[in-house]
Write a protein that holds these residues in place. Structure first.
Motif, PDB file in Angstrom:
ATOM      1  N   VAL A   4       0.858  -1.188   0.000  1.00 19.20           N
ATOM      2  CA  VAL A   4       0.000   0.000   0.000  1.00 19.20           C
ATOM      3  C   VAL A   4       0.889   1.231   0.000  1.00 19.20           C
ATOM      4  O   VAL A   4       2.004   1.201   0.514  1.00 19.20           O
ATOM      5  N   TYR A   5       0.408   2.283  -0.602  1.00 22.26           N
ATOM      6  CA  TYR A   5       1.183   3.509  -0.577  1.00 22.26           C
ATOM      7  C   TYR A   5       0.293   4.721  -0.362  1.00 22.26           C
ATOM      8  O   TYR A   5      -0.889   4.712  -0.672  1.00 22.26           O
ATOM      9  N   ASP A   6       0.908   5.747   0.212  1.00 24.23           N
ATOM     10  CA  ASP A   6       0.261   7.036   0.427  1.00 24.23           C
ATOM     11  C   ASP A   6       1.293   8.083   0.035  1.00 24.23           C
ATOM     12  O   ASP A   6       2.246   8.333   0.781  1.00 24.23           O
ATOM     13  N   VAL A   7       1.150   8.627  -1.157  1.00 21.30           N
ATOM     14  CA  VAL A   7       2.115   9.595  -1.685  1.00 21.30           C
ATOM     15  C   VAL A   7       1.393  10.866  -2.107  1.00 21.30           C
ATOM     16  O   VAL A   7       0.183  10.856  -2.319  1.00 21.30           O
ATOM     17  N   GLU A   8       2.162  11.942  -2.217  1.00 22.98           N
ATOM     18  CA  GLU A   8       1.568  13.196  -2.665  1.00 22.98           C
ATOM     19  C   GLU A   8       0.994  13.017  -4.066  1.00 22.98           C
ATOM     20  O   GLU A   8       1.495  12.222  -4.869  1.00 22.98           O
ATOM     21  N   GLU A   9      -0.035  13.760  -4.356  1.00 22.35           N
ATOM     22  CA  GLU A   9      -0.802  13.622  -5.606  1.00 22.35           C
ATOM     23  C   GLU A   9       0.069  13.649  -6.855  1.00 22.35           C
ATOM     24  O   GLU A   9      -0.171  12.904  -7.800  1.00 22.35           O
ATOM     25  N   LYS A  10       1.095  14.461  -6.856  1.00 22.49           N
ATOM     26  CA  LYS A  10       1.933  14.581  -8.053  1.00 22.49           C
ATOM     27  C   LYS A  10       2.747  13.315  -8.346  1.00 22.49           C
ATOM     28  O   LYS A  10       3.264  13.167  -9.445  1.00 22.49           O
ATOM     29  N   ARG A  11       2.842  12.376  -7.367  1.00 26.70           N
ATOM     30  CA  ARG A  11       3.580  11.137  -7.573  1.00 26.70           C
ATOM     31  C   ARG A  11       2.681   9.910  -7.707  1.00 26.70           C
ATOM     32  O   ARG A  11       3.160   8.804  -7.925  1.00 26.70           O
ATOM     33  N   VAL A  12       1.389  10.083  -7.576  1.00 27.97           N
ATOM     34  CA  VAL A  12       0.457   8.952  -7.613  1.00 27.97           C
ATOM     35  C   VAL A  12       0.535   8.196  -8.937  1.00 27.97           C
ATOM     36  O   VAL A  12       0.608   6.964  -8.952  1.00 27.97           O
ATOM     37  N   ALA A  13       0.536   8.883 -10.054  1.00 30.87           N
ATOM     38  CA  ALA A  13       0.553   8.212 -11.366  1.00 30.87           C
ATOM     39  C   ALA A  13       1.824   7.390 -11.550  1.00 30.87           C
ATOM     40  O   ALA A  13       1.773   6.265 -12.064  1.00 30.87           O
ATOM     41  N   LYS A  14       2.951   7.913 -11.110  1.00 31.19           N
ATOM     42  CA  LYS A  14       4.217   7.167 -11.230  1.00 31.19           C
ATOM     43  C   LYS A  14       4.186   5.913 -10.368  1.00 31.19           C
ATOM     44  O   LYS A  14       4.659   4.852 -10.783  1.00 31.19           O
ATOM     45  N   MET A  15       3.654   6.040  -9.157  1.00 35.26           N
ATOM     46  CA  MET A  15       3.589   4.879  -8.263  1.00 35.26           C
ATOM     47  C   MET A  15       2.635   3.831  -8.812  1.00 35.26           C
ATOM     48  O   MET A  15       2.945   2.635  -8.786  1.00 35.26           O
ATOM     49  N   LEU A  16       1.495   4.261  -9.312  1.00 42.56           N
ATOM     50  CA  LEU A  16       0.535   3.327  -9.896  1.00 42.56           C
ATOM     51  C   LEU A  16       1.171   2.559 -11.043  1.00 42.56           C
ATOM     52  O   LEU A  16       1.074   1.329 -11.109  1.00 42.56           O
TER      53      LEU A  16
END
Length: 85
Positions: A4-16
């Motif tokens: 599971v991850y909780d990252v700032e919005e600007k990094r969500v697409a990269k993490m996904l």
């Protein structure tokens, strides 16, 4: 494993995008599947390159044996997987 991850919005697409290369998407920022130790190490190194360790969080749950993990869904299943660890 479950990640599971909780990252700032600007990094969500990269993490996904990164996590989908290795694991099955279950629901918002939650993934499951099986990885070799080498795959896990590669994933962890890639995570470290993306996140801001001061604000972001990634949690990886590893199960040593499939018999210790049960999966129960209550409500709508967001993404069906048949190969849960």
């Amino acid at each position: 494993m479950i990640a599971v991850y909780d990252v700032e919005e600007k990094r969500v697409a990269k993490m996904l995008k990164l996590f989908r290369q290795y694991l099955n998407w279950i629901q918002n920022s939650v993934f499951e599947g099986e990885l070799t130790e080498a795959q896990l190490l590669k994933l962890e190194n890639s995570i470290k390159k993306i996140i801001d360790s001061e604000t972001d969080s990634v949690i990886i749950f590893k199960f040593r044996d499939q018999k210790w993990a049960d999966k129960k869904i209550i409500g709508k299943e967001k993404n069906s997987t048949s190969n849960f660890i």
